[in-house]
Each structure stands twice: as structure tokens, then as C-alpha cells.
Design a protein around this motif. Structure first.
Motif, PDB file in Angstrom:
ATOM      1  N   GLU A  94     -40.343 -71.328  69.714  1.00 24.82           N
ATOM      2  CA  GLU A  94     -40.662 -71.599  71.099  1.00 24.82           C
ATOM      3  C   GLU A  94     -42.278 -71.360  71.380  1.00 24.82           C
ATOM      4  OE1 GLU A  94     -36.675 -70.743  73.696  1.00 24.82           O
ATOM      5  OE2 GLU A  94     -37.958 -69.133  73.014  1.00 24.82           O
ATOM      6  N   TYR A  95     -42.648 -70.353  70.606  1.00 28.77           N
ATOM      7  CA  TYR A  95     -44.261 -70.125  71.079  1.00 28.77           C
ATOM      8  C   TYR A  95     -45.153 -71.059  70.291  1.00 28.77           C
ATOM      9  CZ  TYR A  95     -48.407 -67.313  71.118  1.00 28.77           C
ATOM     10  OH  TYR A  95     -49.853 -67.136  71.451  1.00 28.77           O
ATOM     11  N   GLN A  96     -44.778 -71.481  69.059  1.00 29.50           N
ATOM     12  CA  GLN A  96     -45.359 -72.446  68.373  1.00 29.50           C
ATOM     13  C   GLN A  96     -45.308 -73.829  69.119  1.00 29.50           C
ATOM     14  OE1 GLN A  96     -43.464 -71.773  64.277  1.00 29.50           O
ATOM     15  NE2 GLN A  96     -45.710 -71.527  63.565  1.00 29.50           N
ATOM     16  N   VAL A  97     -44.154 -74.165  69.565  1.00 30.00           N
ATOM     17  CA  VAL A  97     -44.217 -75.544  70.092  1.00 30.00           C
ATOM     18  C   VAL A  97     -44.837 -75.664  71.441  1.00 30.00           C
ATOM     19  CG1 VAL A  97     -42.045 -75.190  71.411  1.00 30.00           C
ATOM     20  CG2 VAL A  97     -42.557 -77.392  70.380  1.00 30.00           C
ATOM     21  N   SER A  98     -45.042 -74.403  72.334  1.00 33.28           N
ATOM     22  CA  SER A  98     -45.828 -74.432  73.555  1.00 33.28           C
ATOM     23  C   SER A  98     -47.175 -74.346  73.387  1.00 33.28           C
ATOM     24  CB  SER A  98     -45.307 -73.039  74.256  1.00 33.28           C
ATOM     25  OG  SER A  98     -45.611 -71.898  73.438  1.00 33.28           O
ATOM     26  N   ARG A  99     -47.638 -73.836  72.227  1.00 37.12           N
ATOM     27  CA  ARG A  99     -49.063 -73.578  71.735  1.00 37.12           C
ATOM     28  C   ARG A  99     -49.492 -75.254  71.437  1.00 37.12           C
ATOM     29  NH1 ARG A  99     -51.668 -68.914  70.458  1.00 37.12           N
ATOM     30  NH2 ARG A  99     -53.449 -70.552  70.166  1.00 37.12           N
ATOM     31  N   LEU A 100     -48.437 -75.814  70.531  1.00 35.80           N
ATOM     32  CA  LEU A 100     -48.820 -77.215  70.022  1.00 35.80           C
ATOM     33  C   LEU A 100     -49.003 -77.995  71.272  1.00 35.80           C
ATOM     34  CD1 LEU A 100     -48.983 -78.510  67.472  1.00 35.80           C
ATOM     35  CD2 LEU A 100     -46.642 -79.284  67.902  1.00 35.80           C
ATOM     36  N   GLU A 101     -48.115 -77.911  72.441  1.00 37.12           N
ATOM     37  CA  GLU A 101     -48.188 -78.447  73.903  1.00 37.12           C
ATOM     38  C   GLU A 101     -49.638 -78.411  74.319  1.00 37.12           C
ATOM     39  OE1 GLU A 101     -46.835 -80.878  77.171  1.00 37.12           O
ATOM     40  OE2 GLU A 101     -46.443 -80.945  74.757  1.00 37.12           O
TER      41      GLU A 101
END
Length: 312
Positions: A94-101
Motif C-alpha cells: 500500500e505504501y509503495q503504490v501510494s508513493r508511485l501515485e
């Protein structure tokens, strides 16, 4: 000298090399894998920095295994987790995908321009436990997005895909009905296993991208440095687990020794107490046999009348 053996694509160094070589086979394999994971057609893509930019001092750093952006602005991060480090992969994803966004939503863009992003993780262990009463938990592919409890979707911008390789058991007999990503999971699980050559041959005949992945894996398996990296990774993980096991065994041994010592002390104390109790009980019975009342017996042995009645 290359012996014909294939590197393990579940080791992160090999996994990265499989998909990031400057060859048509490697690029074709990655395009096929991305399309299978995202369930969409991809015209083209470009690799981007594996390190997410830091927005402010002290922000936790994020490093991606394989990060790329599609021609339409959507982005994906692909991770390989060969060993269970026993932390919360769900929160990590979840943290990685939000940083990607946040990385690809540019300053000044409206919210409508927020790109759809994918965090794709291949796990060589089981993340979500299998529930015999829920068929979905037995599937190797799980797709997560932000939804309400009754299934209503929020925006579909943040997408997490987990591929649990141990759950491919049983899919070997259904290659024609498997999803593309399920067949990719079978390939990643057994591509380096000589006993599964027939299965891998069938898979590569069904999917051009898998054929390209097999060619790319064969090519990089001639690289001595990658074999060394694989051995080092396996040695590191084996040493780590051995250290944990030794620490647990040492703790159990010390706990057992302490428990035995404490148990012996408690046993002696309980034996003495029981002996004293039995002695008092015998005395109570003798005094009562002489015709003394419970009150007189209690006064004689130093117990309460209630205790005397229980002993009698």
C-alpha cells in the motif's frame, strides 16, 4: 562455463535481469507479464528510476525492483519476494503504490489526471492463508483496490496485485483455461526445474511472451556474476534463518532449564507443604476421635474451625 542449468527466476537479482536486459526477448517478456498483471494492452513502456523521490526531509525512502511508465502515463512497480521476511507485505505494498501515485501526479495537475498505478508483487511463499470454505483464497492471484465493504469502487487508481507462487498447485492441468497471469505464475515457479521441462515447453508454446521469457532466462544463465549473486542470496538467507533458529533453540533450552529448576523448587516446596498438611490432618482425626469438639481441635492445632471441618 555454462552447463545448461537455468538461474532461479525467484531470486530478485535474476528476476530483475530476466526483464531488464536490452534485448527484444527481455522487453517482450516484460510487456507480456505487465499486460497479464494489469489486464490491459500496453503500447509501449519505459524504465524509470528505481528510487522514489523524497518529498520532504526524513521521509521514508522507497526503492522499487522494476519501475516503468506506460505510454499513456500509467505506471507500475514489480517486486520479487523470494523469502518471507515476516513483515506486513500488505502495508508495504500500500505504501509503495501510494508513493508511485504521488511520483507521477505532477504539480499543477488536476485530480482527474492522477494516473492509474499498479504495485505487482511475486511472492514465493503464501501471504494470505487458505480457507477451505473460500475458493478465492486458493487462487494464486489476488487483486486489491480501494472499495467499500459492499464492493463499491472508489477510483480504481491504486491497484495492488499479489501473485503467490505456492498456490499454483493444481493449475498444471488447466493451461487452456488459466488466466495469462496464472500461467506466468506457473512459469516463474518451475522455469529452472529440469523435472518440469515438459510443462515449461507447453507454456512457452501457448504464449509468445513466455517463450521470450524462457529465451531471456537462458541468455542470462550464461552470466557468471548472476550465479554468484544467486548463491550469495541463498547463503545469506540460509544463514539468517539458521541464526534465528539457533536463537530460538537457545531460548527454548534456557527456558526449559529455568523451568526445570523452578519446577524442582516448587515440587520440593509443595511436597513439604503437602507433608505438613497430611501431618495436621492425621492429628486432627486423632483429636476428634478422642471426643474433642471442632472448636477444641482447632485451638489445639492452630487452624480455623472451617479448616478443621474440611479436614474431618
Amino acid at each position: 562455463m555454462y552447463t545448461g542449468a537455468l538461474l532461479n527466476p525467484r531470486v530478485d537479482s535474476t528476476f530483475k535481469a530476466l526483464f531488464t536486459q536490452p534485448t527484444a526477448e527481455s522487453r517482450g517478456a516484460l510487456k507480456s507479464f505487465l499486460e497479464a498483471a494489469t489486464e490491459r494492452d500496453i503500447d509501449s513502456f519505459e524504465f524509470v528510476s528505481n528510487d522514489a523521490p523524497e518529498e520532504f526531509g526524513g521521509q521514508r525512502r522507497v526503492s522499487y525492483d522494476i519501475a516503468c511508465v506506460f505510454s499513456d502515463g500509467e505506471a507500475a512497480d514489480i517486486e520479487m519476494q523470494a523469502f518471507n521476511q515476516e513483515y506486513d507485505y500488505g502495508k508495504r505494498a500500500e505504501y509503495q503504490v501510494s508513493r508511485l501515485e504521488t511520483t507521477y501526479l505532477k504539480k499543477g495537475d488536476t485530480w482527474e489526471k492522477a494516473p492509474k498505478v499498479y504495485q505487482i508483487t511475486v511472492l514465493d511463499f503464501i501471504y494470505s492463508k487458505i480457507d477451505e470454505n473460500n475458493a478465492e483464497t486458493k487462487k494464486p492471484v489476488s487483486r486489491y483496490s480501494m472499495r467499500t465493504k459492499d464492493g463499491r469502487e472508489l477510483s480504481n487508481a491504486l491497484n495492488v496485485i499479489f501473485i503467490e507462487l505456492p498456490k499454483v498447485q493444481g493449475l498444471e492441468q488447466s493451461l487452456d483455461t488459466n488466466t495469462r497471469l496464472e500461467n506466468w505464475a506457473l512459469f516463474l515457479k518451475d522455469a529452472d526445474n529440469p523435472q518440469k521441462n515438459e510443462l515449461i515447453h507447453k507454456l512457452t508454446q501457448k504464449e509468445a511472451g513466455l517463450m521470450q521469457a524462457q529465451q531471456s532466462l537462458s541468455n542470462i544463465s550464461e552470466n557468471r556474476d548472476l550465479w554468484i549473486a544467486e548463491y550469495r542470496k541463498e547463503m545469506y538467507e540460509r544463514d539468517r534463518r539458521s541464526s534465528i533458529s539457533a536463537a530460538i533453540n537457545k531460548g527454548l533450552k534456557q527456558g526449559l532449564e529455568r523451568g526445570l529448576a523452578q519446577g524442582l523448587e516448587q515440587g520440593i516446596a509443595q511436597g513439604i507443604a503437602q507433608g505438613r498438611f497430611d501431618e495436621k490432618k492425621d492429628i486432627v482425626k486423632r483429636l476428634y476421635a478422642l471426643g474433642l469438639s471442632p472448636e477444641q481441635v482447632a485451638q489445639g492445632v492452630g487452624l480455623s474451625v472451617q479448616d478443621i471441618k474440611q479436614l474431618m
